[in-house]
Scaffold this active site. Sequence first.
Site, PDB file in Angstrom:
ATOM      1  CG  HIS A 421      -1.700   1.277   1.351  1.00  0.00           C
ATOM      2  ND1 HIS A 421      -1.280   2.304   2.173  1.00  0.00           N
ATOM      3  CD2 HIS A 421      -2.833   1.717   0.741  1.00  0.00           C
ATOM      4  CE1 HIS A 421      -2.125   3.311   2.062  1.00  0.00           C
ATOM      5  NE2 HIS A 421      -3.078   2.975   1.212  1.00  0.00           N
ATOM      6  NE  ARG A 511      33.654  -0.226 -15.346  1.00  0.00           N
ATOM      7  CZ  ARG A 511      33.094   0.939 -15.648  1.00  0.00           C
ATOM      8  NH1 ARG A 511      31.784   1.104 -15.493  1.00  0.00           N
ATOM      9  NH2 ARG A 511      33.818   1.940 -16.091  1.00  0.00           N
ATOM     10  CG  ASN A 703      40.219   5.551 -17.009  1.00  0.00           C
ATOM     11  OD1 ASN A 703      40.320   6.700 -17.418  1.00  0.00           O
ATOM     12  ND2 ASN A 703      39.142   5.114 -16.379  1.00  0.00           N
ATOM     13  CB  CYS A 751      34.150   2.046 -22.737  1.00  0.00           C
ATOM     14  SG  CYS A 751      35.514   0.887 -22.550  1.00  0.00           S
TER      15      CYS A 751
END
Length: 796
Positions: A421, A511, A703, A751
Amino acid sequence: MTKNILWFTEIGMNDVAQVGGKNASLGEMVSNLSDAGVSVPGGFATTADAYRDFLLADGLYDRIRSAVGELDVTDVAELARVGANVREWIEEQPLPSAFEADIRTAYDALVGGDPDPESVSWAVRSSATAEDLPDASFAGQQETFLNISGIDNILAAIRSVFASLYNDRAIAYRVHHGFDHHDVALSAGIQRMVRSDVGASGVLFTVDTESGFDRAVFVTSSYGLGEAVVQGAVNPDEFYAYKPALREGRPAILKRSVGEKALKMVYADGRSAGVSTVFTDVPVADRAQFSITDAEVEELGRQALVIEDHYGRPMDIEWGKDGVDGKLYILQARPETVVSRTDGNVTRRFVLEESGTAITSGRAIGQKIGAGPVRVMTSLAQMNQFHEGDVLVADMTDPDWEPIMKRASAIVTNRGGRTCHAAIIARELGIPAVVGTGDATISLADGRDVTVSCAEGDNGFVYDGILRFDEVITKLDEMPVSPTKIMLNVGTPDQAFAFSKLPNKGVGLARLEFVINRQIGIHPRALLDFDTLEPALHDEIAERIAAYPSPRDYFVQRVAEGISMIGAAFAPEPVIVRLSDFKSNEYANLIGGDLYEPHEENPMIGYRGASRYISKDFRDCFDMECEALKFVRDEMGLTNVEIMVPFVRTVGEAHAVIELLAENGLRRGENGLRVIMMCELPSNAVLADEFLEHFDGFSIGSNDMTQLTLGLDRDSSLVAATFDERDPAVLKMLSMAITACRKAGKYVGICGQGPSDHPDLAEWLVEQGIESMSLNPDTVVETWLRLAQAEAKIAG
């Protein structure tokens, strides 16, 4: 039959004015969908005409009209007093003799074939003539009584159903939504009970209740009668089933979540309204198991699709499993009235702009953020203490709480799941709610300022203090054409449905290690060695995997769930899943991981990626990842899922890992499979042509490429200032990789974080011919717009 009674077989959706939305829908399904496999228990409905005749007797109607006509529903004390008086009048009023006679005749016809009619139990359900309409949600406002036996008890329950039209919340709702009290009539549905008291029951939606994603069916389930789920007394099991797979007869379950299920509602000894059901504890061993099987989830999903197709809109459906005959039944079906009405052209994302200390957490309802002072409510007698903008904290809520819920900035409960509810009303009101915390009324002090965040996935959090947050609105029809494909980085499957609403061309990086960490949390080797583990570790893992057939099945199914959630969310766009790229220190942090992982001085360039997959020690762990991927692609049919191999140091490793994938049934080109390589080492760029002989393209990891090209540790603050993806040496590597892919006619994307952080790098990548950029969701719109503007300037 008569103007007082209609059988379900006689009515359909054209009869809402006579039997209300709920009973009209039951009749519609009985009459039209039984042959299509939708099972609905039979019965009959009283009519609105009969209800009105009942009110006209002895001046009852005039007394009610006078009592509610000038009522100020914002005065909760007066609302409660007047409502109680009206309900008492109705319950004490005898039914007209002809009406009662018709009910008795219909009841006799229903039980005529039963050797012991008094032992048969019935549900007496309320159905308002303005209920379950596409533009209103009266669901749950009027009463339903379960396990009612004997004609006299049924007659009394019908009067109680009629009285519930004047529950406090029903009176207030009609005023707030502009319905005249006297334009709404009630019908009572008398329906044979499904023995879910010894089976299971729940609620399902043909659309995701949080994100509005419409290609999955969301199912909740718990032991016992379904009122326990609707009320929020239990935290149920939850499942998602993928609609295209259901239609094709394929395995369809995208996600399974074990609920606490501490209580269940069962039959009581009494068989009259108010004393016919009781709560009892669920045995501890049963709580750890799923309350229904995968096959039953899929069968419910198929029945739900038939219903949705018939009505042509998303549906909210209550169901029950009969523990005696083992069959599944549909008990109610009504239009979903919240997410299906949102503007699909506009995405709204709430974002916390500062961090805080989480006090408690539970299931997130909605995707918003709210803040205010805590108001712990233990009973309705405290209503006058609740102020506009307070955060309502309670054990659970029921429809009587709705007058104060409308004033809340957020709702937090101890108990309940996503179909309880509190959850339903929070969605309807457009406020965040965190349900099923277990401890909110204890951990949250009255008057304490808190921030309630439902913007972080399936889990909702209550933070200490008032934190800054923002709402980001995107109009999709105003998005310009981007000069390159913009894809998303998605690590958390529970946010995939919401993220799929952002402008995108698929997922460039999913990932797998994030899936394993969040959904499994156990080292794969510990699962394979489960039977030989020392007792304490064995017992810890056994508790986590109890709902699954075996330790191996736990890993494979949970990984498959994570992959399929993301794959389904973005289908038919590609979803590139990177195989697990844990480093040894990260694997060691998983349960049991310290038993199996070596200590490395520099894990960043150690036992990870392709080297780990092809090693003898990890082979059978890797096989489980492959099994999950193959299941998602080949069995579930999500062939948009592609594979990416990270950290491939040498061409020899490239050859070996492609062979290993093929041995596991994942062959390049078979069933449309593409295998991408993460291009993140200088060797990958220098020998790009040779690596591309084994792969279908590159996804550049900027990276690691920057770190390894410049010879620095990206996690070291001592050299952090030197880290820059725009360094000429790094750009040289990226250029070599892009050029090689374009020459070979193969995919090339990026990416890494670089394009989000550096607009000039993003523009340079476009100039070089990058095919796609995969970005974190919070940077997608900004980067998309910036690239489009830059392209427009060049074109201009």
